[in-house]
Design an enzyme around this catalytic site. Structure first.
Site, PDB file in Angstrom:
ATOM      1  N   HIS A  62     -48.786  -9.759  56.577  1.00 19.76           N
ATOM      2  CA  HIS A  62     -48.346  -8.489  57.150  1.00 19.76           C
ATOM      3  C   HIS A  62     -47.718  -7.614  56.061  1.00 19.76           C
ATOM      4  O   HIS A  62     -47.476  -8.070  54.944  1.00 19.76           O
ATOM      5  CB  HIS A  62     -47.348  -8.721  58.296  1.00 19.76           C
ATOM      6  CG  HIS A  62     -46.069  -9.384  57.879  1.00 19.76           C
ATOM      7  ND1 HIS A  62     -45.775 -10.700  58.184  1.00 19.76           N
ATOM      8  CD2 HIS A  62     -45.015  -8.912  57.191  1.00 19.76           C
ATOM      9  CE1 HIS A  62     -44.592 -10.996  57.683  1.00 19.76           C
ATOM     10  NE2 HIS A  62     -44.108  -9.932  57.072  1.00 19.76           N
TER      11      HIS A  62
HETATM   12  P1  TYD Z   1     -43.267 -13.665  61.499  1.00 26.40           P
HETATM   13  O1  TYD Z   1     -42.800 -12.370  60.929  1.00 26.40           O
HETATM   14  O2  TYD Z   1     -44.612 -13.674  62.150  1.00 26.40           O
HETATM   15  O3  TYD Z   1     -43.204 -14.795  60.386  1.00 26.40           O
HETATM   16  P2  TYD Z   1     -44.200 -14.974  59.111  1.00 26.40           P
HETATM   17  O4  TYD Z   1     -44.535 -13.630  58.630  1.00 26.40           O
HETATM   18  O5  TYD Z   1     -43.425 -15.760  58.124  1.00 26.40           O
HETATM   19  O6  TYD Z   1     -45.370 -15.765  59.533  1.00 26.40           O
HETATM   20  O7  TYD Z   1     -42.160 -14.129  62.526  1.00 26.40           O
HETATM   21  C1  TYD Z   1     -42.331 -15.266  63.354  1.00 26.40           C
HETATM   22  C2  TYD Z   1     -41.665 -15.040  64.701  1.00 26.40           C
HETATM   23  O8  TYD Z   1     -40.251 -14.852  64.565  1.00 26.40           O
HETATM   24  C3  TYD Z   1     -42.183 -13.812  65.416  1.00 26.40           C
HETATM   25  O9  TYD Z   1     -42.336 -14.167  66.786  1.00 26.40           O
HETATM   26  C4  TYD Z   1     -41.077 -12.801  65.299  1.00 26.40           C
HETATM   27  C5  TYD Z   1     -39.840 -13.634  65.169  1.00 26.40           C
HETATM   28  N1  TYD Z   1     -38.791 -13.022  64.315  1.00 26.40           N
HETATM   29  C6  TYD Z   1     -37.615 -12.555  64.891  1.00 26.40           C
HETATM   30  O10 TYD Z   1     -37.422 -12.598  66.121  1.00 26.40           O
HETATM   31  N2  TYD Z   1     -36.656 -12.021  64.073  1.00 26.40           N
HETATM   32  C7  TYD Z   1     -36.822 -11.932  62.736  1.00 26.40           C
HETATM   33  O11 TYD Z   1     -35.918 -11.445  62.015  1.00 26.40           O
HETATM   34  C8  TYD Z   1     -38.067 -12.385  62.151  1.00 26.40           C
HETATM   35  C9  TYD Z   1     -38.323 -12.272  60.674  1.00 26.40           C
HETATM   36  C10 TYD Z   1     -39.012 -12.932  62.979  1.00 26.40           C
END
Ligand code: TYD
Length: 147
Positions: A62
């Site tokens: 992302h």
């Molecule tokens: P995500 O950004 O998809 O993680 P990565 O990019 O490492 O794969 O986040 C995973 C999950 O956590 C998603 O459901 C959103 C949630 N999340 C929060 O609720 N608060 C936060 O600060 C972050 C970073 C993620």
């Protein structure tokens, strides 16, 4: 700013390698620290960290529209691949006193090269779903419109 900074090899705009203050105590390990606004160019609104990841796992996939982040790995080894659609750069985080400062909408993919490596992020804002771009072709379009 209190930190010495050096740019990443390919000099991508909005991406810099940061050296984090480190205090090494003989026989008692190391302590690292950075201070909001003084050492990094934003106020920290949120800290999150990713744990319990097996080696070979990719996360990320992302970009953020506005969010600025300092990304660091205090334990283990994580490969960070960054792209702005025109250039790509790779940074391997494997030291507690090195971080990547990301200040532009940069696409990122992260590979856990060592099991249980810890990824920590100090971020400039709260969690906002609308700040994410999770589709690469949408990201390309967004970057094209920004240029
Ligand atoms: P995500 O950004 O998809 O993680 P990565 O990019 O490492 O794969 O986040 C995973 C999950 O956590 C998603 O459901 C959103 C949630 N999340 C929060 O609720 N608060 C936060 O600060 C972050 C970073 C993620």
């Amino acid at each position: 700013m209190g930190m010495s900074t050096c740019s990443v090899g390919e000099n991508m705009e909005g991406v810099s390698l940061i050296s984090i203050h480190q205090v090494i105590t003989e026989g008692k390990g190391s302590l690292q620290f950075f201070e909001s606004s003084r050492d990094i160019p934003f106020d920290i609104q949120r800290i999150y960290y990713i744990t319990d990841v097996s080696s070979g796992v990719w996360r990320g996939g992302h970009a953020h529209k506005q969010l600025k982040q300092l990304v660091f790995c205090p334990y283990g080894r994580i490969r960070i691949e960054l792209s702005n659609t025109r250039e790509k750069t790779v940074v391997v985080l494997d030291k507690p006193n090195v971080g990547i400062l990301i200040e532009r909408p940069i696409w990122r993919d992260m590979l856990w090269e060592v099991e249980d490596s810890v990824l920590c992020v100090a971020a400039s804002d709260y969690y906002l779903v609308e700040d994410y771009i999770r589709d690469y072709s949408e990201y390309e379009k967004y970057m094209e419109e920004r240029r």
